[in-house]
Design an enzyme around this catalytic site. Sequence first.
Site, mmCIF file in Angstrom:
data_model
loop_
_atom_site.group_PDB
_atom_site.id
_atom_site.type_symbol
_atom_site.label_atom_id
_atom_site.label_comp_id
_atom_site.label_asym_id
_atom_site.label_seq_id
_atom_site.Cartn_x
_atom_site.Cartn_y
_atom_site.Cartn_z
ATOM 1 N N TRP A 134 -48.891 -0.319 -12.894
ATOM 2 C CA TRP A 134 -48.650 0.820 -13.774
ATOM 3 C C TRP A 134 -47.330 0.512 -14.458
ATOM 4 C CZ3 TRP A 134 -45.026 5.045 -13.834
ATOM 5 C CH2 TRP A 134 -45.395 6.092 -14.691
ATOM 6 N N HIS A 150 -47.997 36.769 -28.046
ATOM 7 C CA HIS A 150 -46.582 36.478 -28.307
ATOM 8 C C HIS A 150 -46.380 35.085 -28.885
ATOM 9 C CE1 HIS A 150 -45.407 40.232 -26.527
ATOM 10 N NE2 HIS A 150 -46.135 39.956 -25.466
ATOM 11 N N ASN A 152 -43.629 -3.187 -6.311
ATOM 12 C CA ASN A 152 -43.914 -1.811 -6.704
ATOM 13 C C ASN A 152 -42.594 -1.062 -6.682
ATOM 14 O OD1 ASN A 152 -44.932 0.796 -7.043
ATOM 15 N ND2 ASN A 152 -45.317 1.041 -4.856
ATOM 16 N N GLY A 153 -42.221 -0.467 -7.799
ATOM 17 C CA GLY A 153 -40.969 0.299 -7.835
ATOM 18 C C GLY A 153 -40.190 -0.003 -9.100
ATOM 19 N N LYS A 195 -51.924 7.436 -9.765
ATOM 20 C CA LYS A 195 -52.075 8.496 -8.754
ATOM 21 C C LYS A 195 -50.749 8.903 -8.109
ATOM 22 C CE LYS A 195 -54.841 10.976 -6.025
ATOM 23 N NZ LYS A 195 -55.287 12.189 -6.716
ATOM 24 N N ARG A 248 -53.529 3.372 -8.164
ATOM 25 C CA ARG A 248 -52.069 3.377 -8.281
ATOM 26 C C ARG A 248 -51.584 2.828 -9.621
ATOM 27 N NH1 ARG A 248 -49.686 4.116 -3.231
ATOM 28 N NH2 ARG A 248 -47.737 3.312 -4.050
ATOM 29 N N LYS A 299 -55.935 19.678 -15.774
ATOM 30 C CA LYS A 299 -57.106 18.840 -15.476
ATOM 31 C C LYS A 299 -57.759 18.380 -16.765
ATOM 32 C CE LYS A 299 -56.704 18.106 -12.442
ATOM 33 N NZ LYS A 299 -55.891 18.014 -11.276
ATOM 34 N N CYS A 325 -48.376 1.162 -9.240
ATOM 35 C CA CYS A 325 -48.524 -0.211 -8.785
ATOM 36 C C CYS A 325 -49.024 -0.250 -7.340
ATOM 37 C CB CYS A 325 -47.240 -1.025 -8.868
ATOM 38 S SG CYS A 325 -46.587 -1.144 -10.529
ATOM 39 N N GLU A 365 -53.726 24.965 -13.851
ATOM 40 C CA GLU A 365 -54.371 23.779 -13.285
ATOM 41 C C GLU A 365 -55.576 23.351 -14.141
ATOM 42 O OE1 GLU A 365 -53.554 21.586 -11.414
ATOM 43 O OE2 GLU A 365 -55.336 20.623 -10.604
ATOM 44 N N GLU A 388 -55.558 15.889 -18.856
ATOM 45 C CA GLU A 388 -55.281 14.591 -18.249
ATOM 46 C C GLU A 388 -56.494 13.666 -18.258
ATOM 47 O OE1 GLU A 388 -53.963 13.859 -13.982
ATOM 48 O OE2 GLU A 388 -55.091 15.671 -13.647
HETATM 49 C C1 AGP Z 1 -53.020 15.745 -10.808
HETATM 50 O O1 AGP Z 1 -54.276 15.751 -11.357
HETATM 51 C C2 AGP Z 1 -52.112 14.767 -11.334
HETATM 52 N N1 AGP Z 1 -52.651 13.475 -11.374
HETATM 53 C C3 AGP Z 1 -50.647 14.875 -10.957
HETATM 54 O O2 AGP Z 1 -50.187 15.994 -11.635
HETATM 55 C C4 AGP Z 1 -50.248 14.985 -9.467
HETATM 56 O O3 AGP Z 1 -50.677 16.189 -8.948
HETATM 57 C C5 AGP Z 1 -48.724 14.846 -9.364
HETATM 58 O O4 AGP Z 1 -48.345 13.583 -9.824
HETATM 59 C C6 AGP Z 1 -48.196 15.079 -7.982
HETATM 60 O O5 AGP Z 1 -48.690 14.155 -7.073
HETATM 61 P P1 AGP Z 1 -48.496 14.373 -5.527
HETATM 62 O O6 AGP Z 1 -49.269 15.596 -5.151
HETATM 63 O O7 AGP Z 1 -49.045 13.140 -4.878
HETATM 64 O O8 AGP Z 1 -47.043 14.564 -5.267
#
Ligand code: AGP
Length: 587
Positions: free
Chosen positions: A72, A482, A96-97, A582, A27, A463, A2, A459, A466
């Site tokens: 969000w 395994h 927001n929260g 984000k 956000r 990526k 948000c 990673e 997501e």
């Molecule tokens: C990364 O591509 C993601 N969107 C997510 O995993 C992100 O890295 C995670 O939410 C942590 O965010 P931060 O680094 O702002 O704490």
Amino acid sequence: MCGIVGVTGAVGAAGVVYKRLKLLEYRGYDSAGIASMLDGRFYICKRRGRVYSIGGDIKRLHGDTAIGHTRWATHGAPSDANAHPHIAGRFALVHNGIIENYAALKEKYFSGVEFASQTDSEVVVRLLDLFYEGDALAAVAKTVSLLVGSYALVIMCADFDGLIVTKKANPAIIGYGDGASYCASDAPALAGLCSEITVLGDGDIAALTAGRVEFYDGNLHVICREKIANPAVSTELDLHGCPHYMLKEIREVPSSIIRTCDAYTCASDGLSDYLNGVERIIIVGCGTAYNSGLVGKRYFEAFAGIPTEVETAGEFRYKQPIINGRTAVIAISQSGETADTVEAAKLVKGLGGKVIAVTNSPYSELTRIADAVVPVEAGQEICVAATKSYTGQITALYMLSLTLAGMDTQTGAKKLYETAELAKGIIERTDIGAFADTCARSDGVYFLGRDLDYAVATEGSLKLKEISYVPSEGYPAGELKHGTLALIDIRTASVVIITDPALAPKSENAVEQILSRRGKVLVVTNVKDTLQRTEGKADVLEIPVCDKYLSPLLSAVVVQLLAYKTALLLGRDPDKPRNLAKSVTVE
Ligand code: AGP
């Protein structure tokens, strides 16, 4: 998580809010809404969907005071009714929260009353109206004293010619400009508009009128809050000709490495005090930040010989961690806002441990808690998928590990500069798209590697899943046999990263095992022997030879571009993946 924004004292306030709201969409983008106020009357438009969906309604939102929200969804599905702002009687607000005790408050104060939405936020606006006896600030103070959870609230009261802003555990900033006063979730939303801002602290209540801001504590005693220069620059928000922020930000990987390296050189002086006598390191973070921690672990152990554990912040919080004065906890977070990471840092402080923040956000909650800060200078990252912040975090961890080891950071900086130059070359390559087509057609994509290559594999997998929504997993190459091998068939793709000549033959075994099950394979390598041995059997992408420990900075760019191109082939929006936001400021 948000985004909220507000302005008072600006002609066409709703238009100003609309423009700024677009900068906060990273956000959350489940719904959007704006309410304005003129002569004590509210005008509102809100709708499920992105901010642009309310663009046509702005002209009927009159007044020079307005608030806006991009959501969000947490409590209540994405819908018109659940979109903010919420209005009750003489109050309107955006939130927001999460209000954790909203059900109890609803039961206690509004039993039998039908709410207009399923949100936790609606109870707040109803409480404001319930407690209002002609003093809007008093109603705010009383209401927030009852709230359990996290919030940043921007409130309009029909009898108050301005805005009231308050926060706890979620970010809110105040901006100053040309006869008007502003507020937003974060500084970039006010870039180019406010050269000075104030970062609100937990429990602060700010009363904004045209060109004037007063600050109060929870008992409504006047307090002082300092103004700082707005660190956000509006040019960072330009796409610079790129179709998406993700591509723009991948292109900024080299400058993220260089700037972080330079910033470390300037900021490292005080660090030795915090690192003195450290015998154990725990790295905490979420998502990409956790994955960069896996790389950092190798640095701390290989260079400094300090045993290092990496924990997801959400797990760490609930495991009764054993911390003492010789344990350093490194909390990694791009945003510095992630609830799990911030709470983990608070827990460590409570247990008497030291917290070192590695963050891209100098004025965040995490920096306030930390004993020391190692800056990541990636610049504003707008795409929900982290790219340049990941390489910035690895850079910061590399430099920190050299300091801990008592090694020469200047030599380290030189290596980083050289690696940044090599990364530039990878970004320009066009052949990465070829395997993206295979990924886009696959039922599952597996990322494998050993040691540091495994860390990047985790990673790469994150990526890809997501932003393309293709199921994916990252795992150590040795683990293939395994269990995961059972998943390999002609409809799967695997990306095998091989950058360590000593481990190459072992990882090549995994390549052979996948090929013999008719799985598609891309080998990402800078090992000459591996190139020769795998060429013709699998797709091969050669990356430049570099310092062994810095290879993640190069292979990361490959997996980021691969994910980006796969997402485009599948028609996804890489900047705004479904269901995500984000900054995750709730548990
Ligand atoms: C990364 O591509 C993601 N969107 C997510 O995993 C992100 O890295 C995670 O939410 C942590 O965010 P931060 O680094 O702002 O704490």
